[in-house]
Design a protein around this motif. Structure first.
Motif, mmCIF file in Angstrom:
data_model
loop_
_atom_site.group_PDB
_atom_site.id
_atom_site.type_symbol
_atom_site.label_atom_id
_atom_site.label_comp_id
_atom_site.label_asym_id
_atom_site.label_seq_id
_atom_site.Cartn_x
_atom_site.Cartn_y
_atom_site.Cartn_z
ATOM 1 N N SER A 1 0.597 -1.257 0.013
ATOM 2 C CA SER A 1 -0.075 -0.121 -0.006
ATOM 3 C C SER A 1 0.891 1.368 -0.041
ATOM 4 C CB SER A 1 -1.016 -0.077 1.219
ATOM 5 O OG SER A 1 -0.238 0.330 2.455
ATOM 6 N N GLY A 2 1.927 0.995 0.445
ATOM 7 C CA GLY A 2 2.853 2.326 0.525
ATOM 8 C C GLY A 2 2.525 3.066 1.786
ATOM 9 N N ARG A 3 1.969 2.652 2.625
ATOM 10 C CA ARG A 3 1.300 3.327 3.774
ATOM 11 C C ARG A 3 1.983 2.704 5.243
ATOM 12 N NH1 ARG A 3 -3.607 2.814 1.189
ATOM 13 N NH2 ARG A 3 -4.289 0.946 2.587
ATOM 14 N N ARG A 4 2.207 3.567 6.208
ATOM 15 C CA ARG A 4 2.339 3.141 7.491
ATOM 16 C C ARG A 4 1.196 2.470 8.348
ATOM 17 N NH1 ARG A 4 4.746 8.245 6.985
ATOM 18 N NH2 ARG A 4 6.969 8.362 6.595
ATOM 19 N N GLY A 5 1.370 1.569 9.075
ATOM 20 C CA GLY A 5 0.375 1.037 9.805
ATOM 21 C C GLY A 5 0.267 1.475 11.376
ATOM 22 N N TYR A 6 -0.892 1.792 11.784
ATOM 23 C CA TYR A 6 -1.117 2.271 13.169
ATOM 24 C C TYR A 6 -2.272 1.481 13.814
ATOM 25 C CZ TYR A 6 1.775 6.037 11.694
ATOM 26 O OH TYR A 6 2.924 6.954 11.092
ATOM 27 N N TYR A 7 -2.004 0.810 14.816
ATOM 28 C CA TYR A 7 -3.312 0.232 15.518
ATOM 29 C C TYR A 7 -3.479 1.139 16.807
ATOM 30 C CZ TYR A 7 -5.863 -3.274 18.233
ATOM 31 O OH TYR A 7 -7.012 -3.817 18.886
ATOM 32 N N THR A 8 -4.605 2.078 16.562
ATOM 33 C CA THR A 8 -4.774 2.989 17.605
ATOM 34 C C THR A 8 -5.805 2.541 18.720
ATOM 35 O OG1 THR A 8 -6.696 3.951 16.136
ATOM 36 C CG2 THR A 8 -4.578 4.938 15.904
ATOM 37 N N ASN A 9 -5.384 2.904 19.750
ATOM 38 C CA ASN A 9 -6.102 2.914 20.835
ATOM 39 C C ASN A 9 -6.662 3.830 21.421
ATOM 40 O OD1 ASN A 9 -5.883 -0.553 21.902
ATOM 41 N ND2 ASN A 9 -4.565 0.007 20.317
ATOM 42 N N PHE A 10 -7.675 3.846 22.332
ATOM 43 C CA PHE A 10 -8.479 4.911 23.155
ATOM 44 C C PHE A 10 -8.640 4.523 24.381
ATOM 45 C CE2 PHE A 10 -8.599 5.637 18.595
ATOM 46 C CZ PHE A 10 -8.302 6.910 18.485
ATOM 47 N N SER A 11 -8.426 5.331 25.628
ATOM 48 C CA SER A 11 -8.882 4.909 26.866
ATOM 49 C C SER A 11 -9.639 5.947 27.515
ATOM 50 C CB SER A 11 -7.515 4.442 27.694
ATOM 51 O OG SER A 11 -7.763 3.530 28.631
ATOM 52 N N TYR A 12 -9.932 5.648 28.799
ATOM 53 C CA TYR A 12 -10.944 6.445 29.227
ATOM 54 C C TYR A 12 -10.891 6.710 30.695
ATOM 55 C CZ TYR A 12 -12.269 2.866 25.813
ATOM 56 O OH TYR A 12 -12.295 1.996 24.764
ATOM 57 N N ILE A 13 -11.566 8.029 30.971
ATOM 58 C CA ILE A 13 -11.746 8.654 32.531
ATOM 59 C C ILE A 13 -13.321 8.722 32.537
ATOM 60 C CG2 ILE A 13 -11.610 10.545 34.123
ATOM 61 C CD1 ILE A 13 -8.901 9.078 33.903
ATOM 62 N N SER A 14 -13.943 8.083 33.210
ATOM 63 C CA SER A 14 -15.271 7.819 33.412
ATOM 64 C C SER A 14 -15.780 8.317 35.000
ATOM 65 C CB SER A 14 -16.036 6.384 32.800
ATOM 66 O OG SER A 14 -15.500 6.297 31.363
ATOM 67 N N VAL A 15 -16.790 8.829 35.064
ATOM 68 C CA VAL A 15 -17.577 9.043 36.354
ATOM 69 C C VAL A 15 -18.458 8.195 36.600
ATOM 70 C CG1 VAL A 15 -18.503 10.751 37.825
ATOM 71 C CG2 VAL A 15 -16.645 11.290 36.338
ATOM 72 N N ASN A 16 -18.641 7.360 37.860
ATOM 73 C CA ASN A 16 -19.785 6.633 38.096
ATOM 74 C C ASN A 16 -21.221 7.426 38.163
ATOM 75 O OD1 ASN A 16 -21.647 4.873 39.670
ATOM 76 N ND2 ASN A 16 -19.691 4.051 40.927
ATOM 77 N N LYS A 17 -22.005 6.767 37.694
ATOM 78 C CA LYS A 17 -23.494 7.642 37.650
ATOM 79 C C LYS A 17 -23.937 7.503 39.176
ATOM 80 C CE LYS A 17 -27.558 7.263 34.644
ATOM 81 N NZ LYS A 17 -28.188 6.214 33.540
ATOM 82 N N ASP A 18 -23.444 6.806 39.850
ATOM 83 C CA ASP A 18 -24.120 7.052 41.411
ATOM 84 C C ASP A 18 -23.721 8.189 42.154
ATOM 85 O OD1 ASP A 18 -25.324 4.571 40.845
ATOM 86 O OD2 ASP A 18 -23.979 3.250 41.907
ATOM 87 N N VAL A 19 -22.695 8.704 41.653
ATOM 88 C CA VAL A 19 -22.262 10.111 42.411
ATOM 89 C C VAL A 19 -23.267 11.198 42.731
ATOM 90 C CG1 VAL A 19 -19.759 9.838 41.620
ATOM 91 C CG2 VAL A 19 -21.256 11.303 40.289
ATOM 92 N N GLY A 20 -24.335 11.443 41.917
ATOM 93 C CA GLY A 20 -25.262 12.048 42.108
ATOM 94 C C GLY A 20 -26.199 11.701 43.530
#
Length: 512
Positions: free
Chosen positions: A372-391
């Protein structure tokens, strides 16, 4: 006579005198101007209604001074009683993580300690769960059970699961922060549901290449240029290989490995509409089957990378340096006996910690595909989430503050300096702190832009919004064929690749 004058003054008379004093005060500047250089007489004080009220209360003692003697200055001091500042009730918040060793554990401790400095009434407790580096295997199930039973942490790191059910919505909070998605390492599949935000980014994740500068210098080899290709990698690895040095480390896992090879060919994990495996389908000249066979061949054909059985001694170096979990089985390169390898930017600080100054190294651009002539990137994404119970727990504002603190400047600077993970905010990618944290980081910003544009987004298929509920099971079935049978076992790459496709299709065809 003075006594008579006192008796003659009524309230109305006093007011007339006061009004006269006011008129005299108003005329003062004009009289002074006419007098030229003559000394000005003291100007009678203009007494307001408030002062009049005070004077009438003490008229027996002060009226002579008020009426007959001009006053240079009257100062009214008002003392206001101030209530004692309210002390906020103590609050305990919790963070869940599988960052349990080295610089990553220190990062979690820094987060908790620095947040408390700005919120003295808040105590932050970090829950270290699992062994680190194997998040979905031994961290997620524990946190998921806690969330379902109402005992979950305040802030959940690195897990995307049933967001509308268990996570709080970030939209309202982020409006007050002038938050812009384009400023961050961002995927709509990882952080959004129906256009609303249920997590903010934890870091930036993709791999480049790395070289051992000491081994290059010893072999008299030149560093590969930005646009080098896979064929050049093979040629250079042959030059660098000796009896006790391997030219390349060909990892058996997806990160910096077979998933990056699929990405360079434009392949997807599976088609999200038809729910059929798509790892065999290239795009724009890409050929994922041939590229996988070439990747397999670095060990089983070219012999420039160690076979799995030959990596045991090399891995022991990583373990001796403190690597645990997935790091202990993937960073063969830190042994110092590998000339070239993949480079996990998201763990640059961990790599630096494990190398410990034993050799010089540098991160580089990954090689391009010969198809393909392209570089390969396996991209990952991670998270900061807030518990719904905090209310319901009564500390929603503090919970969001704690979560957001991860992407604020204090934490961003710490992340840039130490790189336990690449800071999620783009502004840090060219900062002095980031550029000197590890060799070769000056290429990161441009590389990251390319990775976001052309990369294979794991969250789109495994656990993110719109992915199949069977996505992770699909991944496990496919990886078992690709990794265990082909890359580790040495079986024919084309046949095992076809078997992986068929196995993946079986999983996706299951009824839920």
């Amino acid at each position: 006579m003075l006594g008579e004058r006192r008796r003659m003054f009524s309230r109305r008379g006093l007011l007339r005198v006061l009004m006269g004093s006011t008129a005299l005060a108003a005329a003062g500047p004009l009289l002074q101007a006419c007098a030229g250089s003559a000394p000005a007489a003291p100007t009678p004080q203009v007494i307001t209604k408030e002062v009049e009220r005070v004077v009438t209360q003490v008229v027996e003692r002060t009226v002579d001074r008020v009426v007959e003697k001009p006053v240079d200055r009257v100062v009214e001091k008002v003392i206001t009683a101030t209530a004692a500042p309210q002390v906020k009730a103590p609050i305990k918040l919790t963070i869940s993580t599988d960052w349990n060793v080295g610089i990553r554990r220190k990062t979690m401790e820094f987060w908790a300690a620095e947040f408390k400095k700005e919120h003295p009434n808040v105590t932050v407790e970090v829950w270290h769960i699992g062994s680190g580096g194997m998040t979905q295997a031994n961290y997620d199930p524990t946190i998921q059970t806690m969330l379902l039973t109402g005992t979950g942490p305040t802030v959940i790191t690195e897990m995307w699961w049933r967001p509308k059910e268990v996570y709080a919505n970030w939209d309202s909070y982020l409006k007050g922060k002038n938050f812009k998605k384009e400023d961050y390492w961002w995927s709509e599949y990882a952080h959004e549901v129906d256009g609303s935000i249920y997590s903010i980014p934890f870091g930036a994740y993709f791999s480049g290449a790395s070289v051992n500068l000491d081994l290059f210098e010893k072999a008299g080899a030149k560093l590969p240029p930005k646009d080098w290709g896979f064929d050049e990698l093979i040629k250079l690895a042959r030059q660098l290989k000796t009896t006790d040095v391997w030219g390349y480390e060909r990892t058996t896992g997806p990160y910096g490995g077979w998933a990056d090879r699929l990405a360079s060919e434009g392949a997807e994990f599976y088609n999200r509409q038809t729910l059929k495996s798509a790892i065999q389908v290239g795009r724009d000249g890409g050929d994922p089957v041939k590229m996988f066979a070439d990747w397999w061949g670095l060990v089983w054909k070219e012999g420039i990378a160690p076979k799995p059985a030959e990596t045991a001694a090399l891995l022991q170096v990583a373990r001796s340096a403190g690597a645990t979990g997935g790091l202990a089985s993937s960073l063969v390169w830190v042994s110092g006996k590998i000339a070239m390898s993949w480079f996990p930017f998201n763990q640059a600080g961990v790599v630096k910690e494990l190398v410990g100054g034993r050799f010089r190294y540098q991160a580089l651009w990954p090689p391009k595909s010969p198809y393909s002539g392209r570089r390969g990137y396996y991209t990952n994404f991670s998270y900061i989430s807030v518990n719904k119970d905090v209310g319901a727990r009564g500390h929603e504002a503090e919970a969001f503050d704690l979560g957001y603190f991860w992407i604020d400047d204090k934490m961003g600077k710490f992340q840039a300096e130490n790189i336990p993970v690449v800071p999620p905010h783009r502004k840090w990618w060219n900062s002095p702190e980031f550029l000197k944290a590890a060799p070769g980081m000056e290429s990161f910003s441009e590389m990251a832009a390319e990775a976001l544009k052309t990369g294979l987004d794991s969250s789109k298929y495994l656990s993110g919004t719109g992915s199949s509920p069977l996505g992770f099971e699909w991944y496990q079935a496919v990886a078992k064929k690709i990794e265990d049978r082909a890359l580790i076992g040495g079986e024919d790459p084309v046949a095992t690749f076809a078997a992986a496709v068929a196995e993946g299709d079986k999983v996706l065809a299951k009824k839920i």
